[in-house]
Design a protein around this motif. Structure first.
Motif, PDB file in Angstrom:
ATOM      1  N   ASP A 252      57.261 -42.851 -11.279  1.00 11.70           N
ATOM      2  CA  ASP A 252      57.332 -43.641 -12.508  1.00 11.70           C
ATOM      3  C   ASP A 252      55.969 -43.978 -13.078  1.00 11.70           C
ATOM      4  O   ASP A 252      55.878 -44.679 -14.076  1.00 11.70           O
ATOM      5  CB  ASP A 252      58.146 -44.919 -12.296  1.00 11.70           C
ATOM      6  CG  ASP A 252      57.649 -45.739 -11.114  1.00 11.70           C
ATOM      7  OD1 ASP A 252      56.455 -45.627 -10.777  1.00 11.70           O
ATOM      8  OD2 ASP A 252      58.448 -46.483 -10.524  1.00 11.70           O
ATOM      9  N   GLY A 253      54.881 -43.503 -12.484  1.00 10.80           N
ATOM     10  CA  GLY A 253      53.574 -43.713 -13.081  1.00 10.80           C
ATOM     11  C   GLY A 253      52.511 -44.095 -12.071  1.00 10.80           C
ATOM     12  O   GLY A 253      52.687 -43.991 -10.851  1.00 10.80           O
ATOM     13  N   PRO A 269      52.653 -45.482 -16.996  1.00  9.92           N
ATOM     14  CA  PRO A 269      53.017 -44.067 -17.144  1.00  9.92           C
ATOM     15  C   PRO A 269      51.808 -43.285 -17.649  1.00  9.92           C
ATOM     16  O   PRO A 269      51.237 -43.630 -18.681  1.00  9.92           O
ATOM     17  CB  PRO A 269      54.144 -44.099 -18.183  1.00  9.92           C
ATOM     18  CG  PRO A 269      54.676 -45.498 -18.129  1.00  9.92           C
ATOM     19  CD  PRO A 269      53.495 -46.363 -17.810  1.00  9.92           C
ATOM     20  N   PRO A 270      51.352 -42.257 -16.925  1.00 14.01           N
ATOM     21  CA  PRO A 270      50.106 -41.589 -17.317  1.00 14.01           C
ATOM     22  C   PRO A 270      50.161 -40.979 -18.698  1.00 14.01           C
ATOM     23  O   PRO A 270      49.144 -40.884 -19.382  1.00 14.01           O
ATOM     24  CB  PRO A 270      49.934 -40.509 -16.227  1.00 14.01           C
ATOM     25  CG  PRO A 270      51.277 -40.364 -15.606  1.00 14.01           C
ATOM     26  CD  PRO A 270      51.957 -41.685 -15.714  1.00 14.01           C
ATOM     27  N   GLY A 271      51.319 -40.566 -19.162  1.00 15.10           N
ATOM     28  CA  GLY A 271      51.408 -40.000 -20.491  1.00 15.10           C
ATOM     29  C   GLY A 271      51.256 -41.007 -21.593  1.00 15.10           C
ATOM     30  O   GLY A 271      51.182 -40.632 -22.770  1.00 15.10           O
ATOM     31  N   ARG A 272      51.224 -42.323 -21.272  1.00 14.69           N
ATOM     32  CA  ARG A 272      51.097 -43.367 -22.284  1.00 14.69           C
ATOM     33  C   ARG A 272      49.660 -43.840 -22.478  1.00 14.69           C
ATOM     34  O   ARG A 272      49.381 -44.611 -23.388  1.00 14.69           O
ATOM     35  CB  ARG A 272      51.950 -44.570 -21.893  1.00 14.69           C
ATOM     36  CG  ARG A 272      53.433 -44.285 -21.760  1.00 14.69           C
ATOM     37  CD  ARG A 272      54.049 -43.938 -23.098  1.00 14.69           C
ATOM     38  NE  ARG A 272      55.513 -44.033 -23.054  1.00 14.69           N
ATOM     39  CZ  ARG A 272      56.303 -43.755 -24.060  1.00 14.69           C
ATOM     40  NH1 ARG A 272      55.800 -43.336 -25.189  1.00 14.69           N
ATOM     41  NH2 ARG A 272      57.615 -43.864 -23.935  1.00 14.69           N
ATOM     42  N   LEU A 328      44.953 -37.961 -12.265  1.00 14.63           N
ATOM     43  CA  LEU A 328      46.249 -38.608 -12.474  1.00 14.63           C
ATOM     44  C   LEU A 328      46.511 -38.827 -13.964  1.00 14.63           C
ATOM     45  O   LEU A 328      47.633 -38.655 -14.442  1.00 14.63           O
ATOM     46  CB  LEU A 328      46.299 -39.946 -11.743  1.00 14.63           C
ATOM     47  CG  LEU A 328      46.089 -39.921 -10.223  1.00 14.63           C
ATOM     48  CD1 LEU A 328      46.210 -41.316  -9.656  1.00 14.63           C
ATOM     49  CD2 LEU A 328      47.073 -38.985  -9.558  1.00 14.63           C
ATOM     50  N   VAL A 329      45.476 -39.233 -14.693  1.00 13.21           N
ATOM     51  CA  VAL A 329      45.640 -39.491 -16.126  1.00 13.21           C
ATOM     52  C   VAL A 329      45.758 -38.183 -16.898  1.00 13.21           C
ATOM     53  O   VAL A 329      46.536 -38.077 -17.862  1.00 13.21           O
ATOM     54  CB  VAL A 329      44.451 -40.317 -16.650  1.00 13.21           C
ATOM     55  CG1 VAL A 329      44.549 -40.511 -18.164  1.00 13.21           C
ATOM     56  CG2 VAL A 329      44.407 -41.669 -15.960  1.00 13.21           C
ATOM     57  N   LEU A 330      45.002 -37.175 -16.487  1.00 12.76           N
ATOM     58  CA  LEU A 330      44.980 -35.889 -17.182  1.00 12.76           C
ATOM     59  C   LEU A 330      45.290 -34.784 -16.168  1.00 12.76           C
ATOM     60  O   LEU A 330      44.385 -34.095 -15.689  1.00 12.76           O
ATOM     61  CB  LEU A 330      43.603 -35.667 -17.820  1.00 12.76           C
ATOM     62  CG  LEU A 330      43.500 -34.637 -18.933  1.00 12.76           C
ATOM     63  CD1 LEU A 330      44.282 -35.098 -20.163  1.00 12.76           C
ATOM     64  CD2 LEU A 330      42.040 -34.385 -19.298  1.00 12.76           C
ATOM     65  N   PRO A 331      46.572 -34.614 -15.807  1.00 13.07           N
ATOM     66  CA  PRO A 331      46.912 -33.619 -14.772  1.00 13.07           C
ATOM     67  C   PRO A 331      46.432 -32.218 -15.115  1.00 13.07           C
ATOM     68  O   PRO A 331      46.054 -31.458 -14.239  1.00 13.07           O
ATOM     69  CB  PRO A 331      48.446 -33.692 -14.710  1.00 13.07           C
ATOM     70  CG  PRO A 331      48.806 -35.027 -15.265  1.00 13.07           C
ATOM     71  CD  PRO A 331      47.769 -35.331 -16.298  1.00 13.07           C
ATOM     72  N   ASP A 332      46.461 -31.856 -16.394  1.00 11.57           N
ATOM     73  CA  ASP A 332      45.957 -30.571 -16.831  1.00 11.57           C
ATOM     74  C   ASP A 332      44.655 -30.795 -17.590  1.00 11.57           C
ATOM     75  O   ASP A 332      44.663 -31.198 -18.756  1.00 11.57           O
ATOM     76  CB  ASP A 332      46.983 -29.866 -17.733  1.00 11.57           C
ATOM     77  CG  ASP A 332      46.473 -28.516 -18.238  1.00 11.57           C
ATOM     78  OD1 ASP A 332      45.444 -28.042 -17.716  1.00 11.57           O
ATOM     79  OD2 ASP A 332      47.108 -27.957 -19.149  1.00 11.57           O
ATOM     80  N   PRO A 333      43.490 -30.555 -16.974  1.00  6.43           N
ATOM     81  CA  PRO A 333      42.220 -30.829 -17.677  1.00  6.43           C
ATOM     82  C   PRO A 333      41.933 -29.851 -18.799  1.00  6.43           C
ATOM     83  O   PRO A 333      41.027 -30.087 -19.599  1.00  6.43           O
ATOM     84  CB  PRO A 333      41.179 -30.728 -16.556  1.00  6.43           C
ATOM     85  CG  PRO A 333      41.796 -29.815 -15.558  1.00  6.43           C
ATOM     86  CD  PRO A 333      43.279 -30.058 -15.606  1.00  6.43           C
ATOM     87  N   GLY A 334      42.645 -28.730 -18.853  1.00  6.96           N
ATOM     88  CA  GLY A 334      42.432 -27.788 -19.951  1.00  6.96           C
ATOM     89  C   GLY A 334      41.203 -26.932 -19.805  1.00  6.96           C
ATOM     90  O   GLY A 334      40.714 -26.378 -20.799  1.00  6.96           O
TER      91      GLY A 334
END
Length: 514
Positions: A252-253, A269-272, A328-334
């Protein structure tokens, strides 16, 4: 599990825990004189008031009775409900008020336990949506187990999880968590002693000693007393809020827990998370320490003590801790080489001969950051080699500061709007600032003194990246956007923890740093 659609009341002790100050004020008002007389060995009551004792007692009892009755009425008319995708809270018996929030718009959720509530085993539940604190819904107080259960229910629905249709009334267990890091108290104390406040107070003390020696006037020392008292209060507030800081990841985050007397448990929630800042004061470089802060919709600027603690993702940590939280905040760093890119954002410098934008033949050194052109060295003699930006496939990285280093990370889909700023001197040197607008908070994304052509190109490119990222965001439920750190299997089994490519490349560093 909280019955769907049923109106429930908070704990009966809630108004007394919230209003104990009022009861203490009543007792102080009516009992101060009596208490002083008791200490002085004098009669408890003056002769002139002796005949009025029954009336005074009746008046005090009536005030106390009215206060208690008001508390009871407040409790009776405070109810909450979780139904139809909303959480609703009704309050007030003279002036009624209802607050509600959509479950799929929940930005963050906290469990707060002031000291008195901890004594009675109660907790306040606070969760927020995207109005910078104006739409916060608070439930105070619930039993700690009920608060955790309600939080689990709200987070599960906000994340897009539905209860088992065969057992719709079954209680949702609290999601398992996996510890990520903790901040030792010794490191927290060290960070406070090496903070900016300590530096300026020490500088003021040296100046006072020098002035006292030169002028033979000892009154300069008195100017340090307010500063010392203020510093002690700030130290205590920071230590009390940062003590026992732990971070964990769950489906849940991101879960944060901290506090010495008043404890708080946050779930982000990391996406928020809208924007993130990693900063390093000069004295922290001795031990390689960093601080991390975030903008979360609903939390506001975070200028007060509570707001500042709630927007702190890591009060003090080493590089391995920073990389772990970033993953955790940016699981995909790109980017295929995230460790190099983020390290360049934290510590990198442009070559003294010019910026990378002016030296296309130099390849892509220093993580690919485009820095300020060399012509602005008169405007920023120390910072022009640090100020710069780099874009990955998922976020824009902005670095600044030679003494106070900062790295700001803004996911592309969180860019709400942008603006180019150019003052008279900036026009003379053909540079401009690019400001990214996100939700209110301690992070203010701003590309400083970029070359004019580079700033315009970044403006257009970032607008396109943000537009494409928002197209890929097809759901408001964060679990549908972000791969969870662990998956709860049927029967309570949990899958392996996955913390992203940044953390995978830095596992060995984390072991070395401890």
């Amino acid at each position: 599990m909280v019955p769907d659609g049923e109106w429930l009341r908070v704990h009966p002790a809630s108004p007394f825990i919230r209003g104990w100050v009022a009861l203490a004020a009543i007792g102080f008002f009516f009992g101060r004189d009596t208490f002083e007389r008791l200490l002085q060995g004098r009669p408890l009551m003056d002769d002139m008031f002796a005949g009025r004792v029954p009336f005074l007692l009746a008046g005090g009892g009536l005030v106390l009775l009215l206060a208690v009755l008001g508390f009871i009425m407040t409790w009776y008319f405070t109810r909450y409900q979780v139904a139809e995708g909303y959480v609703r809270v009704n309050t007030g018996f003279l002036f009624k008020q209802q607050r509600q929030a959509r479950l799929d718009r929940v930005q963050a959720i906290d469990i707060v336990q002031p000291l008195l509530a901890r004594i009675f085993g109660l907790a306040e539940l606070k969760f927020e949506v995207a109005d910078a604190g104006e739409s916060a819904v608070r439930l105070a107080y619930l039993r700690i187990d009920d608060a955790r259960q309600l939080r689990a229910t709200i987070l599960a629905r906000a994340a897009g999880l539905e209860p088992d249709p065969e057992r719709p009334d079954a209680a949702l267990p609290e999601a398992p968590e996996f510890a990520v890091l903790s901040v030792p108290p010794s490191r927290l104390v060290g960070s406070l002693l090496l903070s900016e406040q300590s530096f300026f107070v020490a500088l003021g003390a040296v100046a006072s000693v020098v002035l006292s020696a030169l002028t033979e006037n000892r009154s300069f020392y008195f100017y340090l007393i307010p500063a010392a008292l203020g510093l002690a209060a700030a130290y205590w507030a920071s230590f009390n809020k940062g003590y026992n800081f732990t971070a964990a990841i769950s489906p849940d985050g991101i879960r944060l827990r901290y506090g010495l007397l008043d404890t708080q448990a946050q779930t982000l929630p990391p996406g928020r998370i809208q924007a993130l800042k990693v900063s390093q004061p000069p004295l922290w470089r001795i031990f390689g320490w960093y601080r991390m802060q975030v903008n979360v919709a609903g939390y506001g600027p975070g200028s007060d003590g509570e707001g500042a603690s709630r927007t702190t993702l890591l009060p003090v940590g080493v590089l391995a801790d920073v990389m772990r939280m970033l993953s955790l905040v940016l699981p995909d760093p790109g980017t295929p080489d995230p460790a190099r890119v983020f390290a360049a954002g934290l510590t990198g410098l442009a070559p003294a001969g010019g910026s990378y934008a002016e030296e296309p033949g130099a390849g892509v050194p220093d993580g690919g950051f485009v820095t300020s052109p060399r012509r602005v060295r008169l405007l920023a003699p120390l910072g022009w080699r640090r100020n710069g930006f780099a874009a990955t496939g998922t976020a824009l990285l902005i670095r600044s500061g030679r003494l106070w280093r900062e790295l700001v990370v803004v996911p592309h889909q969180r860019t709400q709007s942008m603006a180019l700023h150019q003052g008279p001197l900036a026009r003379r040197f053909r540079v401009a600032d690019l400001v990214l607008h996100t939700t209110a908070g301690p992070v203010s994304p701003r590309v400083i003194q970029a070359g004019l052509d580079e700033a315009r190109a970044l403006f257009d490119a970032q607008a396109a990246r943000a537009r494409e990222a928002r197209k890929r965001q097809t759901s408001e439920q964060w679990l549908a956007q972000v791969a969870p750190a662990s998956v709860v299997e049927p029967g309570g089994e949990t899958g392996p923890v996955e913390t992203g490519p940044v953390d995978r490349q830095n596992q060995q560093e984390g072991q070395q740093h401890g």
